[in-house]
Design a protein around this motif. Structure first.
Motif: not given
Length: 378
Positions: A294-317
């Protein structure tokens, strides 16, 4: 707001948010170190930590003592409720020597679901209380030899569906007792007896060793009856809980939590499999708990999304974020002052969300800030 000269102050949400502190929000050395202020913050933090540890160790003992005393106080106030008193059409019961019709009863609902190997507890971790009632009045029996009898705790079939106000015979109750499977350990282990004191008892540790999938109803109940050698010649109606399922503990090992706790490992969140690729990616970036996430989500949501990579779909996210945001926050807050004068401070919660300003000893929530105040903050 300027980063230089900020001072970190941590406070409980129940305290006023106007106490000072020192520290930097990204843990980098301050450009203007102030040793006295930093030392005082460390001392205060140690005090809070010790107090929290002491409270944590005392909590189970205090909760049990308070819970027992509350039950005894309630027992002296009056009936448990009309729905729990024997009805006129109920089968006649053998009465005690003073004409009372006696009935055992569980006063605490169980915390569900239950798993093998896990402790049986009441809702929200409460102790499980049982009482002896005079079914004619609904009052707890607080005196006499019956008020201090010993009780046996048993496992019953889930399809034992007779209600308390309908009554049942001793033979009917015994016919629904569940025994362990051949070659297996007893279904229920732990403190299988409880002694009443002034008509009230508190059940100790109980643990199921087998799941309920193999019996007809696929559910168990807990049952309660007077132990052999007590209340000779007096019929005391037994008690039973609601039916419940006991699952194998292997399901608990990988169970998601609803809602997740801040200190839960991050794989307790939806779409993050234990030891899976997403779990490993997050750990490699220093994200080990739900709070870190949650802390990472607040600080830099875009970077957190990139850490999980393309295998995580938008629906999963979206599902992951929705689940994470149901987490109950700790109530701790941080204050960042813009200058040594400490006239204005920005307040953030423990996952770094901005919650408001403190200015001239007045708190202004984020929703009530003026446009100029928002500009000054961001």
């Amino acid at each position: 707001m300027q980063r230089q000269g900020r001072h970190l102050e941590r406070s409980n949400s129940k305290r006023a948010l106007d106490h000072g502190g020192g520290g930097d929000d990204d843990d980098r050395p301050s450009k203007r170190p102030r040793v006295p202020a930093l030392a005082s913050v460390i001392v205060e933090a140690l005090k809070v930590d010790c107090l929290q540890k002491l409270c944590s160790s005392l909590e189970p003992i205090l909760r049990r003592i308070v819970s027992e005393e509350v039950e005894r106080a309630l027992a002296k106030l009056g009936p448990a409720g009309p729905a729990r008193i024997q009805g006129r059409g109920s089968p006649k019961r053998i009465e005690g020597p003073d004409g009372r019709s006696l009935q055992l009863q569980f006063r605490t609902r169980l915390s569900l679901p239950l798993f093998t190997g896990g402790k049986v507890e009441g809702e929200q971790g409460a102790a499980i209380h049982v009482v002896l009632l005079d079914a004619n009045t609904g009052h707890v029996v607080t005196s006499g030899p019956e008020s201090s009898v010993k009780l046996d705790i048993l496992v019953l079939e889930g399809d034992f569906n007779k209600e308390e106000d309908e009554g049942w015979t001793e033979e009917d109750f015994e016919s629904h007792i569940v025994k362990e499977r051949e070659g297996k350990r007893p279904i229920l282990t732990g403190d299988l007896q409880v002694t009443l004191k002034e008509g009230v008892g508190t059940i100790g540790e109980l643990i199921f060793t087998d799941n309920s999938s193999w019996i007809r109803s696929r559910k168990f109940r807990l049952g309660l009856r007077v132990s052999s050698g007590f209340c000779q010649g007096i019929r005391v109606m037994e008690a039973k809980t609601e039916a419940f399922t006991v699952k194998d503990h292997r399901g608990e090992l990988y169970k998601k939590h609803y809602p997740p706790a801040l200190k839960d490992e991050v794989w307790r969140l939806e779409k993050i499999g234990k030891d899976g690729s997403f779990h490993k990616r997050l750990n490699s970036s220093g994200i080990y708990t739900v709070e870190h996430f949650l802390q990472f989500l607040v600080r830099d949501q875009q970077k957190l999304r990139s850490i999980l990579g393309s295998n995580m779909s938008n629906r999963m996210w979206e599902s992951l974020i929705e689940h994470a945001k149901t987490c109950v926050l700790s109530g701790n807050h941080y204050i960042y002052y813009s200058s040594d004068a400490r006239n204005v401070g920005a307040i953030f919660n423990n996952i770094y969300e901005f919650t408001g300003l403190i200015a001239d000893d007045q708190f202004i929530s984020a929703e009530n800030l003026t446009e100029n105040q928002r500009v000054s903050v961001f």
